[in-house]
Write an enzyme that holds these catalytic residues in place. Sequence first.
Site: not given
Length: 207
Positions: A43, A72, A162-163
């Site tokens: 997570e 990240d 992408f994104g």
Amino acid sequence: MKIEKVLIATTNKGKLKEFRKLFQELGIQILSLDNMTERIKVEEDRKTFLENAIKKAKEYGDFYKIPVVAEDAGLEVEALGNYPGVYSARFYSIDFGGVYQIEKSIDYTNNKKLLDLLKNKDNRKARFVSVVVFYSPEDFGLWTEGYCYGKIAEKPEGEKGFGYDPVFIPEGYQKTMAQFDLEEKNRISHRGKAVRKLMEKLKDLLS
């Protein structure tokens, strides 16, 4: 020190493609989570990009017992108080600016929400942030970061990437990141910058 293979801790096909391209010169075998017979879910619940990347690298590395590269990354928009930030991947689902129902895809919905929130705003400054962590279980860890500055377009353009790529225009360009070829994108992107810094550090350790 010799590293024969590295796990890239992502299920994002776009990210994996970029990492493979960036890492190919090191001659290290690149594995993805899809190569693993056992799967665990980590997570991303920390408050910073670095904390999330460290958590992913350590948990995957300790579970699979191999070196891991975890990232990240996200988009920070000045006029929105640096949102979506660490919530970039699930921006559509958080309370900030209202919760959106998924249309077409998560990427499409995230971009739609972002453009809705920036309607009639003059300040469209933004930056992509990437924090990349390398973790070798019971050995060492290191991290690097990269940034790509630019602005948010008025509407999505381009089919590559992408994104948030279709709505992000890098500084000095008149096109969105989704209109760049992969090699061109990697030269200027936040991820490309962070990974190149990481490779320099790894080259020193591997030499």
